[in-house]
Scaffold this active site. Sequence first.
Site, PDB file in Angstrom:
ATOM      1  N   GLY A  10      -8.471   0.856  -2.211  1.00 46.86           N
ATOM      2  CA  GLY A  10      -7.237   1.608  -2.122  1.00 46.86           C
ATOM      3  C   GLY A  10      -6.093   0.629  -2.001  1.00 46.86           C
ATOM      4  O   GLY A  10      -6.229  -0.557  -2.285  1.00 46.86           O
ATOM      5  N   CYS A  11      -4.995   1.120  -1.544  1.00 45.01           N
ATOM      6  CA  CYS A  11      -3.808   0.294  -1.334  1.00 45.01           C
ATOM      7  C   CYS A  11      -4.148  -0.881  -0.412  1.00 45.01           C
ATOM      8  O   CYS A  11      -4.813  -0.707   0.606  1.00 45.01           O
ATOM      9  CB  CYS A  11      -2.741   1.178  -0.710  1.00 45.01           C
ATOM     10  N   HIS A  12      -3.674  -2.070  -0.761  1.00 43.67           N
ATOM     11  CA  HIS A  12      -4.000  -3.217   0.081  1.00 43.67           C
ATOM     12  C   HIS A  12      -3.333  -3.138   1.447  1.00 43.67           C
ATOM     13  O   HIS A  12      -3.813  -3.732   2.398  1.00 43.67           O
ATOM     14  CB  HIS A  12      -3.762  -4.571  -0.601  1.00 43.67           C
TER      15      HIS A  12
END
Length: 172
Positions: A10-12
Amino acid sequence: MIKEAGFGGGCHWCTEAVFSSLKGVQAVQQGWIASIEGNSSFSEGVIIEYDDDIISFATLIAIHLYTHSSTSQHAMRDKYRSAIYTFDDRDALLARDAIKVLQSEFNGLIITQVLPYGRFNRSREELLDYYFSNPQKPFCELYINPKLKLILDRFSKDADLDKLKHLNQLNA
């Protein structure tokens, strides 16, 4: 012993916050990670250093699978590849075995790949430690807080309660 592993899904910012909130995780580098050959394009992810005497690789994998869409083959998978990046063959085998064991806990098929580590580009300085620098931001409250609450509920013995004490205050 200090070991390394990479995680993407997912989003870092989310992934960084998840792993930064765990006991035994010594460092988290946020950015763009790639494997080799067919998965050589970069996607968001983190490289972590952890003490496997404090937190096991299997536990890290379980937390990773539970804190992102590890069963969803959505349209953004090029940017958010669901993967565990390993630095040696032994860890690759351990990761595959852990996924097999955990599969029975999920309704859908786990799509998370186990890939050899290839390359890493760190995010710009102003994006690092995003959550713990900005926990009140709407993105953090909407997307990251639920993941950290899941850690408190399901993996409480592995949670760094000092880092997550503000979540307990939100629940009070």
